[in-house]
Design an enzyme around this catalytic site. Structure first.
Site, PDB file in Angstrom:
ATOM      1  N   SER A   7       0.715  -1.412   0.085  1.00  0.00           N
ATOM      2  CA  SER A   7      -0.155  -0.003   0.264  1.00  0.00           C
ATOM      3  C   SER A   7       0.717   1.148   0.298  1.00  0.00           C
ATOM      4  O   SER A   7       1.774   1.735   1.156  1.00  0.00           O
ATOM      5  CB  SER A   7      -0.939  -0.499   1.210  1.00  0.00           C
ATOM      6  OG  SER A   7      -1.360   1.373   1.105  1.00  0.00           O
ATOM      7  N   HIS A  32      -1.156  -1.313  -4.000  1.00  0.00           N
ATOM      8  CA  HIS A  32      -2.431  -0.955  -3.747  1.00  0.00           C
ATOM      9  C   HIS A  32      -2.487   0.426  -3.311  1.00  0.00           C
ATOM     10  O   HIS A  32      -1.223   1.425  -3.054  1.00  0.00           O
ATOM     11  CB  HIS A  32      -2.750  -1.730  -2.562  1.00  0.00           C
ATOM     12  CG  HIS A  32      -3.846  -1.397  -1.291  1.00  0.00           C
ATOM     13  ND1 HIS A  32      -5.121  -2.221  -2.120  1.00  0.00           N
ATOM     14  CD2 HIS A  32      -4.454  -0.598  -0.121  1.00  0.00           C
ATOM     15  CE1 HIS A  32      -6.021  -2.150  -1.254  1.00  0.00           C
ATOM     16  NE2 HIS A  32      -5.319  -0.654  -0.191  1.00  0.00           N
ATOM     17  N   ASP A  34      -4.932   3.571  -1.518  1.00  0.00           N
ATOM     18  CA  ASP A  34      -6.126   3.545  -0.773  1.00  0.00           C
ATOM     19  C   ASP A  34      -6.457   5.195  -1.288  1.00  0.00           C
ATOM     20  O   ASP A  34      -6.122   6.168  -1.294  1.00  0.00           O
ATOM     21  CB  ASP A  34      -5.471   3.467   0.801  1.00  0.00           C
ATOM     22  CG  ASP A  34      -4.979   2.562   0.523  1.00  0.00           C
ATOM     23  OD1 ASP A  34      -5.965   1.794   1.013  1.00  0.00           O
ATOM     24  OD2 ASP A  34      -4.826   2.300   1.484  1.00  0.00           O
ATOM     25  N   MET A  36      -9.299   7.932   0.247  1.00  0.00           N
ATOM     26  CA  MET A  36     -10.168   8.248   1.288  1.00  0.00           C
ATOM     27  C   MET A  36     -11.059   9.804   1.059  1.00  0.00           C
ATOM     28  O   MET A  36     -10.240  10.229   0.461  1.00  0.00           O
ATOM     29  CB  MET A  36      -9.101   7.934   2.201  1.00  0.00           C
ATOM     30  CG  MET A  36      -8.515   7.072   2.609  1.00  0.00           C
ATOM     31  SD  MET A  36      -7.983   7.068   3.925  1.00  0.00           S
ATOM     32  CE  MET A  36      -6.941   5.809   4.374  1.00  0.00           C
ATOM     33  N   HIS A  65      -8.243   0.942  -4.153  1.00  0.00           N
ATOM     34  CA  HIS A  65      -9.307   0.350  -3.199  1.00  0.00           C
ATOM     35  C   HIS A  65     -10.043   2.067  -2.706  1.00  0.00           C
ATOM     36  O   HIS A  65      -9.479   2.802  -2.284  1.00  0.00           O
ATOM     37  CB  HIS A  65      -8.584   0.257  -1.766  1.00  0.00           C
ATOM     38  CG  HIS A  65      -9.157   0.065  -0.959  1.00  0.00           C
ATOM     39  ND1 HIS A  65      -8.393  -0.177   0.636  1.00  0.00           N
ATOM     40  CD2 HIS A  65     -10.495  -0.235   0.266  1.00  0.00           C
ATOM     41  CE1 HIS A  65      -9.843  -0.455   2.262  1.00  0.00           C
ATOM     42  NE2 HIS A  65     -11.037  -0.654   1.054  1.00  0.00           N
ATOM     43  N   MET A  67     -12.413   4.124  -0.425  1.00  0.00           N
ATOM     44  CA  MET A  67     -12.818   4.659   0.370  1.00  0.00           C
ATOM     45  C   MET A  67     -13.515   5.860   0.395  1.00  0.00           C
ATOM     46  O   MET A  67     -13.901   7.185   1.252  1.00  0.00           O
ATOM     47  CB  MET A  67     -11.579   4.410   1.926  1.00  0.00           C
ATOM     48  CG  MET A  67     -11.338   2.763   2.141  1.00  0.00           C
ATOM     49  SD  MET A  67     -10.248   2.776   3.173  1.00  0.00           S
ATOM     50  CE  MET A  67      -8.645   2.918   1.663  1.00  0.00           C
ATOM     51  N   MET A 136     -11.946  -5.590   5.821  1.00  0.00           N
ATOM     52  CA  MET A 136     -11.214  -4.796   6.602  1.00  0.00           C
ATOM     53  C   MET A 136     -10.522  -5.999   7.874  1.00  0.00           C
ATOM     54  O   MET A 136     -11.323  -6.062   8.659  1.00  0.00           O
ATOM     55  CB  MET A 136     -11.436  -3.687   6.725  1.00  0.00           C
ATOM     56  CG  MET A 136     -11.974  -2.869   5.361  1.00  0.00           C
ATOM     57  SD  MET A 136     -10.076  -2.194   4.561  1.00  0.00           S
ATOM     58  CE  MET A 136      -9.155  -1.596   5.728  1.00  0.00           C
ATOM     59  N   ASP A 174      -6.612  -6.374   4.664  1.00  0.00           N
ATOM     60  CA  ASP A 174      -5.588  -5.096   4.635  1.00  0.00           C
ATOM     61  C   ASP A 174      -6.390  -4.115   6.040  1.00  0.00           C
ATOM     62  O   ASP A 174      -7.197  -4.382   6.349  1.00  0.00           O
ATOM     63  CB  ASP A 174      -7.186  -4.257   3.452  1.00  0.00           C
ATOM     64  CG  ASP A 174      -6.137  -3.034   3.723  1.00  0.00           C
ATOM     65  OD1 ASP A 174      -5.122  -2.542   3.819  1.00  0.00           O
ATOM     66  OD2 ASP A 174      -6.828  -2.079   2.748  1.00  0.00           O
TER      67      ASP A 174
HETATM   68  C1  DX5 Z   1      -6.528   1.450   5.779  1.00  0.00           C
HETATM   69  C2  DX5 Z   1      -5.906   1.699   4.643  1.00  0.00           C
HETATM   70  C3  DX5 Z   1      -5.120   0.035   4.062  1.00  0.00           C
HETATM   71  C4  DX5 Z   1      -3.700   0.780   4.801  1.00  0.00           C
HETATM   72  C5  DX5 Z   1      -2.773  -0.057   5.222  1.00  0.00           C
HETATM   73  O1  DX5 Z   1      -7.346   2.127   5.828  1.00  0.00           O
HETATM   74  O2  DX5 Z   1      -7.464   0.733   2.953  1.00  0.00           O
HETATM   75  O3  DX5 Z   1      -4.334  -0.038   2.723  1.00  0.00           O
HETATM   76  O4  DX5 Z   1      -2.248   1.610   3.910  1.00  0.00           O
HETATM   77  O5  DX5 Z   1      -1.569   0.221   5.850  1.00  0.00           O
HETATM   78  P1  DX5 Z   1      -0.551  -1.300   7.332  1.00  0.00           P
HETATM   79  O6  DX5 Z   1      -0.589  -2.545   6.511  1.00  0.00           O
HETATM   80  O7  DX5 Z   1       0.049   0.060   7.753  1.00  0.00           O
HETATM   81  O8  DX5 Z   1      -2.132  -0.785   8.316  1.00  0.00           O
HETATM   82 ZN    ZN Z   2      -6.577  -0.180   1.547  1.00  0.00          ZN
END
Ligand code: DX5
Ligand code: ZN
Length: 224
Positions: A7, A32, A34, A36, A65, A67, A136, A174
């Site tokens: 990620s 990956h 992310d 948000m 991903h 969110m 998750m 994740d």
């Molecule tokens: C959290 C993200 C993850 C995050 C994971 O909301 O979806 O992908 O980056 O990071 P680690 O591996 O540090 O928990």
């Molecule tokens: Zn993620």
């Protein structure tokens, strides 16, 4: 097959390209990404222009991903920017099937995610629809959190329900995955492993190589 999806949320964005290159030297399958929106989760990360830059930099599968509330609004934009897999949250839309269909219509793979406290019945309802299910293992919104032990049973139950239907759909995990708990999630049935801090914290190339070599042993049947 086990797949490593580092990620980039955990990267240093001032040197993102350099750090992604180090990951690739150590080995990885996906990156990956992310996204948000500050609504579905209480944090804002990065979006479409950053994905377009990352797309120019790597040929690896880009595992996006979302969110994001009402993700159907942005499917085309993320695919245009280079997403290979688009994962949406079941909690974020009234019609997950329609969004999955929209992703498939663009010829891309679709993932369906749930937060730790959402029942896995919400995923079972979409067996055969999605190409990947994401459980998750932390509350989404921030990297670097601790793995929630309650999620191990959910992974196991989801794998068992899929197997009972004769499906071997990918299960992604994740959040909070480390060298210490990686075997736990694999044994429970996860096969697409997202890791932020565990790859980008410390020696990036060595971390990626550690997990790539471990996964290769599993994939060759040397570890069961
Ligand atoms: C959290 C993200 C993850 C995050 C994971 O909301 O979806 O992908 O980056 O990071 P680690 O591996 O540090 O928990
Ligand atoms: Zn993620």
């Amino acid at each position: 097959m086990l797949i490593l999806s580092p990620s980039i949320l955990a990267a240093d964005f001032t040197v993102l390209g350099e750090q992604m290159a180090k990951v690739e030297e150590g080995g990885c399958d996906y990156f990956h990404f992310d996204v948000m929106d500050g609504m579905f989760v209480p944090n804002i990360s990065f979006g479409i222009p950053v994905l377009a830059s990352v797309r120019k930099f790597t040929k690896k599968t880009l595992d996006v991903h979302l969110m994001v509330q009402d993700p159907g609004r942005y499917i085309d934009k993320f695919i245009d920017a280079g997403a290979d897999i688009v994962t949406i949250h079941k909690e974020a839309t009234d019609d997950a099937k329609a969004v999955i269909d929209a992703i498939h219509q663009r010829g891309k793979r679709a993932g369906l995610a749930i937060k730790p406290n959402t029942d896995i019945d919400e995923l079972s309802a979409h067996f055969g629809d999605a190409d990947m299910f994401l459980i998750m293992t932390v509350e989404p919104g921030f990297g670097g959190q601790k793995y929630m032990d309650m999620c191990t049973d959910k992974i196991r139950e989801l794998r068992s329900r899929l197997s009972a239907k004769g499906l071997d759909t990918d299960i992604q995990v994740d959040g909070g995955i480390t060298r210490d708990n990686i075997r736990t999630v694999i044994d429970a049935g996860a096969n697409v492993i997202v890791m932020g801090s565990s790859v980008f914290g410390g020696d990036i190339k060595a971390n990626a190589a550690y997990f790539t070599e471990l996964f290769a042993k599993y994939n060759k049947g040397e570890i069961q």
